[in-house]
Design a protein around this motif. Sequence first.
Motif, short mmCIF file in Angstrom:
data_model
loop_
_atom_site.label_atom_id
_atom_site.label_comp_id
_atom_site.label_asym_id
_atom_site.label_seq_id
_atom_site.Cartn_x
_atom_site.Cartn_y
_atom_site.Cartn_z
N GLY A 40 0.83 -1.20 0.00
CA GLY A 40 0.00 0.00 0.00
C GLY A 40 0.86 1.25 0.00
O GLY A 40 2.09 1.18 -0.11
N SER A 41 0.22 2.40 0.13
CA SER A 41 0.95 3.66 0.18
C SER A 41 0.26 4.61 1.13
O SER A 41 -0.94 4.50 1.39
N GLY A 42 1.04 5.53 1.68
CA GLY A 42 0.47 6.46 2.63
C GLY A 42 1.42 7.58 2.95
O GLY A 42 2.50 7.71 2.36
N LYS A 43 0.99 8.40 3.90
CA LYS A 43 1.81 9.50 4.38
C LYS A 43 2.09 9.29 5.86
O LYS A 43 1.18 8.95 6.63
N LEU A 44 3.34 9.47 6.23
CA LEU A 44 3.76 9.44 7.62
C LEU A 44 4.17 10.85 7.99
O LEU A 44 5.05 11.43 7.35
N LYS A 45 3.53 11.39 9.02
CA LYS A 45 3.91 12.71 9.50
C LYS A 45 4.61 12.54 10.84
O LYS A 45 4.06 11.95 11.77
N VAL A 46 5.86 13.02 10.92
CA VAL A 46 6.65 12.98 12.14
C VAL A 46 6.94 14.41 12.52
O VAL A 46 7.62 15.12 11.78
N SER A 61 11.09 7.18 14.03
CA SER A 61 10.81 8.39 14.81
C SER A 61 11.35 8.18 16.21
O SER A 61 11.24 7.09 16.79
N GLY A 62 11.96 9.21 16.74
CA GLY A 62 12.59 9.12 18.05
C GLY A 62 11.59 9.26 19.19
O GLY A 62 10.43 9.60 18.99
N PRO A 63 12.07 9.02 20.40
CA PRO A 63 11.21 9.19 21.57
C PRO A 63 10.70 10.63 21.66
O PRO A 63 11.42 11.57 21.35
N GLY A 64 9.45 10.77 22.07
CA GLY A 64 8.89 12.09 22.28
C GLY A 64 8.47 12.84 21.03
O GLY A 64 8.12 14.01 21.10
N THR A 65 8.49 12.18 19.86
CA THR A 65 8.06 12.84 18.63
C THR A 65 6.62 12.44 18.30
O THR A 65 6.20 11.32 18.56
N SER A 66 5.90 13.38 17.71
CA SER A 66 4.54 13.10 17.28
C SER A 66 4.59 12.34 15.96
O SER A 66 5.42 12.63 15.09
N ARG A 67 3.69 11.36 15.81
CA ARG A 67 3.63 10.59 14.56
C ARG A 67 2.18 10.35 14.19
O ARG A 67 1.33 10.19 15.05
N GLU A 68 1.94 10.33 12.87
CA GLU A 68 0.59 10.14 12.35
C GLU A 68 0.67 9.44 11.00
O GLU A 68 1.53 9.78 10.19
N TRP A 69 -0.22 8.48 10.75
CA TRP A 69 -0.28 7.78 9.47
C TRP A 69 -1.60 8.08 8.78
O TRP A 69 -2.65 8.13 9.42
N THR A 70 -1.56 8.21 7.45
CA THR A 70 -2.76 8.33 6.62
C THR A 70 -2.58 7.44 5.40
O THR A 70 -1.55 7.52 4.72
N ASN A 71 -3.57 6.61 5.13
CA ASN A 71 -3.54 5.78 3.93
C ASN A 71 -4.01 6.65 2.76
O ASN A 71 -5.15 7.09 2.72
N THR A 72 -3.12 6.88 1.80
CA THR A 72 -3.45 7.70 0.63
C THR A 72 -3.65 6.85 -0.63
O THR A 72 -3.89 7.39 -1.70
N GLY A 73 -3.55 5.55 -0.49
CA GLY A 73 -3.65 4.66 -1.65
C GLY A 73 -5.05 4.11 -1.86
O GLY A 73 -6.00 4.47 -1.16
N ASP A 74 -5.15 3.22 -2.83
CA ASP A 74 -6.42 2.60 -3.20
C ASP A 74 -6.64 1.25 -2.53
O ASP A 74 -7.67 0.60 -2.76
#
Length: 86
Positions: A40-46, A61-74
Amino acid sequence: TGELIAATAQADYVELQLPRGGNVPPHVLDIAVSFYVVSGSGKLKVDNETFAMAPGDIATSGPGTSREWTNTGDSTLKVLVVKHKA
């Protein structure tokens, strides 16, 4: 959704599966986390940086960092998540 698939003294291994359009909201952990995109494919925001992720891509991603995933694929986004134990 994530499912624990293995655990060792050093890390927990989680299979993350996000359906098309799915999202893991921003969150912070006090440990380092590595990601390997299986399919699949997606976006990772760190923190404030966003990365386009595709099969075979790896990110950490290191300790204490914000992380978020979004699936941008089909299709379903499958990611191996390695939560490194402190």
